[in-house]
Every structure is written in structure tokens, then in C-alpha cells.
Design an enzyme around this catalytic site. Structure first.
Site, short mmCIF file in Angstrom:
data_model
loop_
_atom_site.label_atom_id
_atom_site.label_comp_id
_atom_site.label_asym_id
_atom_site.label_seq_id
_atom_site.Cartn_x
_atom_site.Cartn_y
_atom_site.Cartn_z
N HIS A 175 21.18 -5.26 -66.09
CA HIS A 175 22.04 -5.29 -67.16
C HIS A 175 21.98 -4.08 -67.92
O HIS A 175 21.24 -2.92 -67.37
CB HIS A 175 21.56 -6.47 -68.03
CG HIS A 175 20.19 -6.47 -68.41
ND1 HIS A 175 19.54 -5.39 -69.13
CD2 HIS A 175 19.19 -7.56 -67.95
CE1 HIS A 175 18.02 -5.66 -69.13
NE2 HIS A 175 17.97 -6.88 -68.44
N HIS A 197 18.58 -2.13 -68.38
CA HIS A 197 18.19 -1.39 -67.19
C HIS A 197 18.93 -0.38 -66.79
O HIS A 197 18.61 0.92 -66.73
CB HIS A 197 18.55 -2.23 -65.79
CG HIS A 197 17.67 -3.46 -65.69
ND1 HIS A 197 18.15 -4.81 -65.81
CD2 HIS A 197 16.36 -3.74 -65.49
CE1 HIS A 197 17.22 -5.68 -65.74
NE2 HIS A 197 16.13 -5.23 -65.49
N GLY A 218 10.33 -0.47 -69.98
CA GLY A 218 11.20 -0.84 -71.17
C GLY A 218 10.24 -1.34 -72.12
O GLY A 218 9.29 -2.08 -72.00
N LYS A 223 10.87 -3.74 -74.02
CA LYS A 223 11.16 -5.21 -74.13
C LYS A 223 9.70 -5.93 -73.54
O LYS A 223 9.27 -7.18 -74.25
CB LYS A 223 12.28 -5.46 -73.13
CG LYS A 223 12.29 -6.72 -72.64
CD LYS A 223 12.89 -7.61 -73.62
CE LYS A 223 13.41 -8.84 -72.87
NZ LYS A 223 12.72 -9.31 -71.62
N ASP A 224 9.06 -5.26 -72.40
CA ASP A 224 8.15 -5.93 -72.01
C ASP A 224 6.54 -5.14 -72.56
O ASP A 224 6.06 -4.39 -71.68
CB ASP A 224 8.08 -5.91 -70.52
CG ASP A 224 9.22 -6.81 -70.10
OD1 ASP A 224 9.07 -7.91 -69.69
OD2 ASP A 224 10.25 -6.21 -69.85
N VAL A 236 16.84 -2.83 -75.46
CA VAL A 236 18.62 -2.67 -75.52
C VAL A 236 18.90 -4.02 -75.99
O VAL A 236 18.28 -5.16 -75.23
CB VAL A 236 19.20 -2.36 -74.25
CG1 VAL A 236 20.58 -2.17 -74.27
CG2 VAL A 236 18.92 -0.69 -74.01
N SER A 291 18.33 -9.44 -71.10
CA SER A 291 17.34 -10.02 -70.05
C SER A 291 17.77 -10.57 -68.84
O SER A 291 18.93 -11.41 -69.41
CB SER A 291 16.30 -10.92 -70.66
OG SER A 291 15.74 -11.80 -69.71
N SER A 292 17.44 -10.52 -67.89
CA SER A 292 18.11 -10.99 -66.58
C SER A 292 18.01 -12.78 -66.82
O SER A 292 18.89 -13.37 -66.44
CB SER A 292 17.17 -10.80 -65.32
OG SER A 292 17.17 -9.18 -65.25
P1 AMP Z 1 12.94 -6.54 -65.18
O1 AMP Z 1 13.77 -6.39 -64.10
O2 AMP Z 1 12.89 -7.30 -66.00
O3 AMP Z 1 11.28 -6.69 -64.55
O4 AMP Z 1 12.71 -4.99 -65.72
C1 AMP Z 1 12.64 -3.94 -65.24
C2 AMP Z 1 12.36 -2.94 -66.29
O5 AMP Z 1 13.49 -2.96 -67.29
C3 AMP Z 1 11.26 -3.15 -67.10
O6 AMP Z 1 10.52 -1.87 -67.47
C4 AMP Z 1 11.63 -3.57 -68.53
O7 AMP Z 1 10.88 -3.66 -69.50
C5 AMP Z 1 13.05 -2.93 -68.68
N1 AMP Z 1 13.90 -3.95 -69.41
C6 AMP Z 1 14.32 -5.03 -69.25
N2 AMP Z 1 15.22 -5.46 -70.37
C7 AMP Z 1 14.95 -4.48 -71.00
C8 AMP Z 1 15.81 -4.17 -72.35
N3 AMP Z 1 16.77 -5.20 -72.79
N4 AMP Z 1 15.84 -3.26 -72.91
C9 AMP Z 1 15.20 -2.22 -72.45
N5 AMP Z 1 14.31 -2.29 -71.14
C10 AMP Z 1 14.61 -3.37 -70.65
#
Ligand code: AMP
Length: 296
Positions: free
Chosen positions: A40, A43, A153, A155-156, A182, A191-192
Site C-alpha cells: 500500500h 510501503h 516503518g 508503524k511497527d 503513513v 496496513s495490509s
Molecule cells: P509488512 O508488509 O506489514 O510486514 O510491512 C513491511 C514494512 O512496511 C515494515 O517495515 C512496516 O513497518 C512498514 N509499514 C507498514 N505499514 C506502514 C505504514 N502505514 N506506514 C509506514 N510504514 C509502514
């Protein structure tokens, strides 16, 4: 049409390393953005942030079974690969690494990397073993790619702190960059897992960020007792019956230990179930007047 050429896609470590070695020979800086796909805007910004002159961005897309617990959404996790490659292209990624599970965890895989202690709060107790799965796969990805920079990110937030500690503790030759969260226009962190929300649940979900904003406002107004801040933020969450809070905590931004009196830099974090989605969010707050503005 995207202004970037389609990124190359590789699925084996051998092909990945061959490509990265070519860049290294040209003295290009290598950046890794690890993801689980279902990409999204959040990412996309991480990928864009990694780009620039003399840089090459690798995006890994791997739904890591080791970080999902029993009963969690590993099987259901969305895997829209073609759309993901489109996002990678639009954001200017150079290489998309999509390993199969057997490539990452071959028969007989027996090693786990554990950063002890930092998983005692926040998501740790609710997702036993989750962060061990995260650190193990991130270390593997770092060894596979060998990047100069790793972008995660905010976010985590707990994940970023734990990976940062692993990098420091193990002297990994990579610089960690943590990018801001974001959000949608109404404040919901992208978020996914937002795709799991029904329209009604989607309307309720911004309550997580509203609660965090309330906490932030109380701290800025001078409240220094964590319990009082949590009570005020909790009341905001409780006003939204579709949002079932799992935790609402305030921890030190470095140690991730719960704090009672607010000082320095803290993370206010929340997790809640909304329908079948488990959502998390956080804000990092520098407590006014505590000299916590220093970078630690
Ligand atoms: P994920 O695919 O959910 O494992 O996330 C992959 C990376 O994207 C991780 O470093 C997350 O922290 C980051 N991420 C996911 N959502 C967001 C967001 N809304 N804003 C910023 N970074 C994000």
C-alpha cells in the site's frame, strides 16, 4: 504508465546475490525494504525513500510463516503479487525478491535469533514467538542481500526497536532507517490488514489513532501519570464498540519497558481487534520538559 522500468524479479538467493554483486562492483549503495506484500501507500513511501542517485532498492516480498502464531492469519494473508510488482515499479524499486518458503527455510532449518527482553511488553505477550520469527527472517534477508541500508516503518515500532537492537548487538554492517507512519485521511494507519475490514468496521477503525491523539494531547497538557493518560485514551477506544482493545500501553522508546511517570521519549501503543483484523498503531512522544529531545 509508470516512469520507471519494470523491476527485475528473482526468487532464489543465488540470482539475488548475482544481481547485488553487479551493483556492488559499480559501487552503488544497496537498500533493502522488507515486506510481506499486499503493498500500500505506506510501503510505497518506504521504497521511494530508499531510491536516489547511485542507489539500488531491493524490495523483498515474503509472507514469513515463522512470525505467525497458530490461529493467526498466515493462510489468509493477501498475496496480490501482480499488483505488488506494480507498486514496486511505480515506487522505483530495482529488484523484487520473492523467495519461496523452502528457499528461506530449507529442510532441517533449526536456527532462531532472539533479542531477549524487548518482547516483554506491547505485542510480545500477545504474539509469543512473533518477534523471534521477525528477527530471524530479517537477519536472513540482511545476509542474503547484504544491503548498506535497511528501511523499516515506524508503524511497527516494537519491531523497529528490536531489529535495531539486533543490528547493534550483532555488529551487523547495515544502517537502519525508520520511516514515519503513513495514514489514511481519517488517521487510520495504512496496513495490509485493513483489507479485512467491512465498511462499518473501516469507519470504526480510526478510533485507534484517535485514542493515541488523546494520549498525546494529555501529555502535552502536562499529565505525567501514565495511568491517567491510558485511562483517557482508553475512554476514546471504549466509545467505539466495534473496536476491541487488546492493549494500550506507554513504554520507554528505547527499553520498551512500561513507564509509570512519563519522562524522556515514550511510545504510546495500541492493538485492537476490529472484525477479523488485528490492528496496531503507535505514536512516539517526547515528553515536554524532560530533556528527552536528545537522540539516544
Ligand atoms: P509488512 O508488509 O506489514 O510486514 O510491512 C513491511 C514494512 O512496511 C515494515 O517495515 C512496516 O513497518 C512498514 N509499514 C507498514 N505499514 C506502514 C505504514 N502505514 N506506514 C509506514 N510504514 C509502514
Amino acid at each position: 504508465m509508470s516512469r520507471w522500468p519494470a523491476p527485475e524479479r528473482v526468487s532464489t538467493v543465488t540470482a539475488l546475490r548475482r544481481r547485488v554483486a553487479g551493483w556492488r562492483a559499480r559501487r552503488l549503495e544497496v537498500v533493502l525494504v522488507p515486506t510481506m506484500g499486499a503493498l500500500h501507500e505506506g510501503h510505497r513511501r518506504l521504497i521511494e525513500r530508499g531510491g536516489g542517485r547511485n542507489r539500488r532498492v531491493v524490495v523483498s516480498i515474503f509472507v514469513n510463516p515463522a512470525q505467525f502464531g497458530p490461529g493467526e492469519d498466515f493462510a489468509a494473508y493477501p498475496r496480490p503479487l501482480a499488483a505488488d510488482i506494480g507498486v514496486c515499479r511505480a515506487a522505483g524499486a530495482h529488484l523484487v525478491f520473492t523467495p519461496r518458503v523452502e528457499e528461506v527455510y530449507p529442510e532441517g532449518f533449526a536456527t532462531t535469533v532472539r533479542v531477549a527482553g524487548l518482547d516483554r511488553t506491547l505485542c510480545g505477550p500477545h504474539r509469543p514467538g512473533h518477534f523471534d520469527g521477525v528477527t530471524t527472517v530479517v537477519l536472513k534477508l540482511l545476509n542474503m542481500v547484504g544491503p548498506d541500508r535497511l528501511i523499516l516503518g515506524r508503524k511497527d515500532a516494537q519491531q523497529a526497536v528490536i531489529v535495531g537492537r539486533m543490528i547493534r548487538d550483532l555488529d551487523l554492517p547495515v544502517r537502519l532507517e525508520v520511516a514515519p507512519t503513513v495514514r489514511e485521511r481519517d488517521g487510520l494507519a495504512m496496513s495490509s490488514r485493513n483489507r479485512y475490514l467491512s465498511p462499518e468496521e473501516r469507519r470504526a477503525a480510526p478510533a485507534l489513532f484517535a485514542a493515541l491523539r488523546e494520549a498525546q494531547a494529555r501529555i502535552r497538557a502536562g499529565e505525567r501519570e501514565a495511568a491517567a493518560v491510558i485511562a483517557a485514551a482508553g475512554a476514546v477506544l471504549a466509545g467505539q464498540p466495534l473496536v476491541r482493545a487488546q492493549y494500550l500501553e506507554i513504554v520507554d522508546a528505547v527499553s520498551l519497558e512500561r513507564v509509570e511517570r512519563l519522562t524522556g521519549r515514550v511510545i504510546v501503543a495500541v492493538a485492537a481487534h476490529v472484525g477479523r483484523a488485528r490492528l496496531i498503531d503507535n505514536v512516539v512522544v517526547t515528553v515536554p520538559g524532560s530533556g528527552g529531545g536528545r537522540r539516544r
